[in-house]
Write an enzyme that holds these catalytic residues in place. Structure first.
Site, PDB file in Angstrom:
ATOM      1  N   ASP A 218       0.808  -1.217   0.000  1.00  0.00           N
ATOM      2  CA  ASP A 218       0.000   0.000   0.000  1.00  0.00           C
ATOM      3  C   ASP A 218       0.842   1.270   0.000  1.00  0.00           C
ATOM      4  O   ASP A 218       0.310   2.372   0.030  1.00  0.00           O
ATOM      5  CB  ASP A 218      -0.930  -0.008   1.230  1.00  0.00           C
ATOM      6  CG  ASP A 218      -2.015   1.058   1.162  1.00  0.00           C
ATOM      7  OD1 ASP A 218      -2.548   1.294   0.059  1.00  0.00           O
ATOM      8  OD2 ASP A 218      -2.328   1.664   2.203  1.00  0.00           O
ATOM      9  N   SER A 243      -6.713   5.255  -0.086  1.00  0.00           N
ATOM     10  CA  SER A 243      -7.069   3.943  -0.617  1.00  0.00           C
ATOM     11  C   SER A 243      -8.545   3.681  -0.378  1.00  0.00           C
ATOM     12  O   SER A 243      -9.069   3.948   0.705  1.00  0.00           O
ATOM     13  CB  SER A 243      -6.232   2.855   0.064  1.00  0.00           C
ATOM     14  OG  SER A 243      -4.852   3.102  -0.097  1.00  0.00           O
ATOM     15  N   GLN A 293      -5.669  -2.081  -6.691  1.00  0.00           N
ATOM     16  CA  GLN A 293      -6.222  -1.126  -5.728  1.00  0.00           C
ATOM     17  C   GLN A 293      -6.884   0.033  -6.467  1.00  0.00           C
ATOM     18  O   GLN A 293      -6.359   0.512  -7.470  1.00  0.00           O
ATOM     19  CB  GLN A 293      -5.136  -0.565  -4.812  1.00  0.00           C
ATOM     20  CG  GLN A 293      -5.660   0.433  -3.779  1.00  0.00           C
ATOM     21  CD  GLN A 293      -4.559   1.008  -2.903  1.00  0.00           C
ATOM     22  OE1 GLN A 293      -4.117   2.131  -3.114  1.00  0.00           O
ATOM     23  NE2 GLN A 293      -4.108   0.232  -1.928  1.00  0.00           N
TER      24      GLN A 293
END
Length: 302
Positions: A218, A243, A293
């Protein structure tokens, strides 16, 4: 991940030890765990941390011979780094080959994160993979300690450098090309590559390596979206991002304390959202992980 057994005989440096302690969740009840947070680079919990902790919670309710093979998650609310996070595990299914778990992370009585993870016993089967793209040897690339201080004048405020350095204290992350916050204003191909590994050796626990790769995944996945629009992100103050969801598929065994190539691309951005896709390869060319993502990306108003 085995409880209280994540440390190897050769312990890593202090920042890595601190991260490992955060992943060593406290068991409150049979399927309820509690975790703390690192100091965040933003006034919210780092998404990779909560995803990794949720996967730890799920894994501690699964037989050790069943390895994590996928996760799908949603970031629901910003996490408060000053408050413990409760991870509630729901044992959805225990089949002959697969085990499924659902985890809800809760703060202040509200869900902040939701994860579904699947685990599988080892099976032999068909085998193929996309070839590894070219990337220079990670040992030839500048470290964060070499790269970031040399460009401190590009950051929005003096505290950005310290926050960037802190975010990379436990993970050695090396950019193949300049990150977006160093080339803001220049439109580039929507592709980014980094090498990463933990700053210290880890135990032989396979779930630990999967959780640390989840944590690191991430850190840079939205970079390729920013590159396509010449944006530098939060370090230079020209983009607000977060995110929204995160999915990973774990194809082959790997070690997070050995170099991994994170090859990231963005096929699309629209509606205030951008999509990042990526592959993680071992240094010898095995495709270990696929990642997708979607992130929220907003241009600040004057």
């Amino acid at each position: 991940m085995k409880e209280n057994t994540h440390r190897s005989a050769e312990d890593g440096p202090e920042p890595l030890e601190s991260l490992l302690e955060l992943l060593d969740l406290e068991r409150i009840e049979r399927d309820v765990f509690r975790g703390l947070s690192l100091s965040a680079i933003a006034p919210r919990v780092f998404g990779g941390q909560v995803a990794a902790q949720a996967l730890v919670a799920a894994g501690r309710t699964v037989p050790e011979e069943r390895a994590a093979h996928s996760l799908h998650s949603y970031f629901l609310r910003p996490g408060d780094p000053g408050v413990p996070i409760l991870y509630q595990v729901d044992r959805i299914r225990d089949g002959r080959s697969f085990t499924t778990r659902r985890v809800v992370a809760v703060q202040h009585g509200l869900p902040i994160f939701h994860l579904s993870a699947s685990f599988q016993v080892h099976e032999d089967g068909l085998e193929h993979q996309e070839p590894m793209p070219y990337a220079p040897d990670p040992e030839t690339l500048p470290t964060s300690e070499e790269l970031l201080p040399a460009h401190a004048d590009k950051f929005a405020d003096p505290g950005v450098l310290d926050r960037l350095m802190a975010s990379r204290a436990a993970v050695d992350l090396r950019y193949v090309t300049d990150p977006p916050f160093l080339t803001a204003g220049t439109v580039r191909e929507p592709r980014s590559q980094v090498w990463f590994r933990t700053r210290g050796k880890l135990a032989e626990d396979p779930l630990l390596h999967v959780c640390l790769a989840t944590y690191a995944s991430d850190m840079t996945l939205l970079d390729s979206i920013m590159l396509a629009h010449g944006r530098g992100g939060w370090p230079v103050g020209d983009l607000i991002g977060a995110s929204l969801d995160h999915a990973m598929w774990f194809h082959r065994p790997f070690r997070a304390d050995e170099w991994l190539l994170y090859d990231q691309r963005s096929p699309s951005a629209s509606g205030g959202r951008g999509l990042g896709t990526a592959r993680i390869y071992t240094q010898d060319g095995r495709l270990a992980v696929s990642v997708i993502q979607e992130g929220l990306l907003r241009v600040p108003r004057d």
